[in-house]
Design a protein around this motif. Sequence first.
Motif, short mmCIF file in Angstrom:
data_model
loop_
_atom_site.label_atom_id
_atom_site.label_comp_id
_atom_site.label_asym_id
_atom_site.label_seq_id
_atom_site.Cartn_x
_atom_site.Cartn_y
_atom_site.Cartn_z
N LEU A 45 -6.34 4.34 -51.99
CA LEU A 45 -6.87 4.28 -50.63
C LEU A 45 -6.92 2.86 -50.10
CD1 LEU A 45 -8.12 5.98 -48.32
CD2 LEU A 45 -10.33 5.42 -49.30
N PHE A 46 -7.69 1.99 -50.73
CA PHE A 46 -7.92 0.67 -50.18
C PHE A 46 -6.69 -0.23 -50.24
CE2 PHE A 46 -12.45 1.68 -51.27
CZ PHE A 46 -12.83 1.83 -49.96
N ILE A 47 -5.99 -0.25 -51.33
CA ILE A 47 -4.82 -1.14 -51.45
C ILE A 47 -3.71 -0.73 -50.48
CG2 ILE A 47 -2.99 -1.92 -53.01
CD1 ILE A 47 -5.10 -1.98 -55.22
N PRO A 48 -3.37 0.56 -50.34
CA PRO A 48 -2.35 0.92 -49.34
C PRO A 48 -2.78 0.64 -47.90
CG PRO A 48 -2.56 2.67 -50.95
CD PRO A 48 -3.67 1.70 -51.21
N VAL A 49 -4.05 0.90 -47.57
CA VAL A 49 -4.53 0.64 -46.22
C VAL A 49 -4.49 -0.87 -45.95
CG1 VAL A 49 -6.55 0.73 -44.70
CG2 VAL A 49 -5.92 2.73 -46.05
N GLY A 56 -2.54 -3.07 -47.37
CA GLY A 56 -1.13 -3.44 -47.26
C GLY A 56 -0.56 -3.10 -45.89
N PHE A 57 -0.95 -1.95 -45.35
CA PHE A 57 -0.51 -1.56 -44.02
C PHE A 57 -1.05 -2.51 -42.96
CE2 PHE A 57 -1.33 0.82 -40.09
CZ PHE A 57 -0.03 1.19 -39.77
N LEU A 58 -2.33 -2.86 -43.06
CA LEU A 58 -2.94 -3.77 -42.08
C LEU A 58 -2.31 -5.16 -42.12
CD1 LEU A 58 -6.72 -2.84 -42.42
CD2 LEU A 58 -5.21 -2.33 -40.50
N VAL A 59 -1.97 -5.63 -43.32
CA VAL A 59 -1.43 -6.99 -43.47
C VAL A 59 -0.04 -7.10 -42.83
CG1 VAL A 59 -0.61 -8.63 -45.21
CG2 VAL A 59 -2.82 -7.58 -45.44
N LYS A 60 0.66 -5.97 -42.67
CA LYS A 60 1.96 -6.02 -42.01
C LYS A 60 1.83 -6.44 -40.55
CE LYS A 60 4.09 -2.41 -44.78
NZ LYS A 60 4.65 -1.06 -44.76
N PRO A 71 -3.08 -11.00 -39.78
CA PRO A 71 -3.30 -11.91 -40.92
C PRO A 71 -4.32 -11.35 -41.93
CG PRO A 71 -3.45 -13.09 -38.84
CD PRO A 71 -3.37 -11.64 -38.51
N HIS A 72 -4.29 -11.88 -43.14
CA HIS A 72 -5.13 -11.39 -44.22
C HIS A 72 -6.61 -11.40 -43.89
CE1 HIS A 72 -1.49 -11.87 -46.64
NE2 HIS A 72 -2.05 -11.03 -47.50
N GLY A 73 -7.10 -12.50 -43.33
CA GLY A 73 -8.52 -12.61 -43.02
C GLY A 73 -9.00 -11.56 -42.05
N ILE A 74 -8.23 -11.33 -41.01
CA ILE A 74 -8.59 -10.32 -40.02
C ILE A 74 -8.45 -8.92 -40.62
CG2 ILE A 74 -8.02 -9.38 -37.74
CD1 ILE A 74 -7.17 -12.24 -36.97
N ALA A 75 -7.47 -8.73 -41.49
CA ALA A 75 -7.29 -7.44 -42.15
C ALA A 75 -8.50 -7.09 -43.01
CB ALA A 75 -6.02 -7.43 -43.00
N ILE A 76 -9.08 -8.08 -43.67
CA ILE A 76 -10.28 -7.84 -44.47
C ILE A 76 -11.44 -7.41 -43.57
CG2 ILE A 76 -12.03 -8.97 -45.90
CD1 ILE A 76 -9.72 -10.67 -47.06
N ILE A 77 -11.57 -8.06 -42.43
CA ILE A 77 -12.64 -7.71 -41.50
C ILE A 77 -12.44 -6.29 -40.96
CG2 ILE A 77 -13.66 -8.28 -39.26
CD1 ILE A 77 -13.01 -11.24 -39.94
N VAL A 78 -11.21 -5.97 -40.57
CA VAL A 78 -10.91 -4.63 -40.05
C VAL A 78 -11.15 -3.56 -41.12
CG1 VAL A 78 -9.05 -3.15 -39.20
CG2 VAL A 78 -9.31 -5.46 -38.31
#
Length: 49
Positions: free
Chosen positions: A15-19, A21-25, A28-35
């Motif tokens: 669940l978390f790793i694929p989601v 990975g999708f967001l990082v596409k 950026p990583h920092g915003i993906a963590i927040i989202v």
Amino acid sequence: MPLGWGIFGWINKFLFIPVFGFLVKFIPHGIAIIVLTILVRLVMSPIYI
């Protein structure tokens, strides 16, 4: 990388790793963590209430 034990390892792996990975596409990583944090809090909010 250790993903946790028991059910948490499965949740992280499927669940978390694929989601994340999708967001990082798209962002950026920092915003993906927040989202991802906001998404998890929204999904868990019925349990909190």
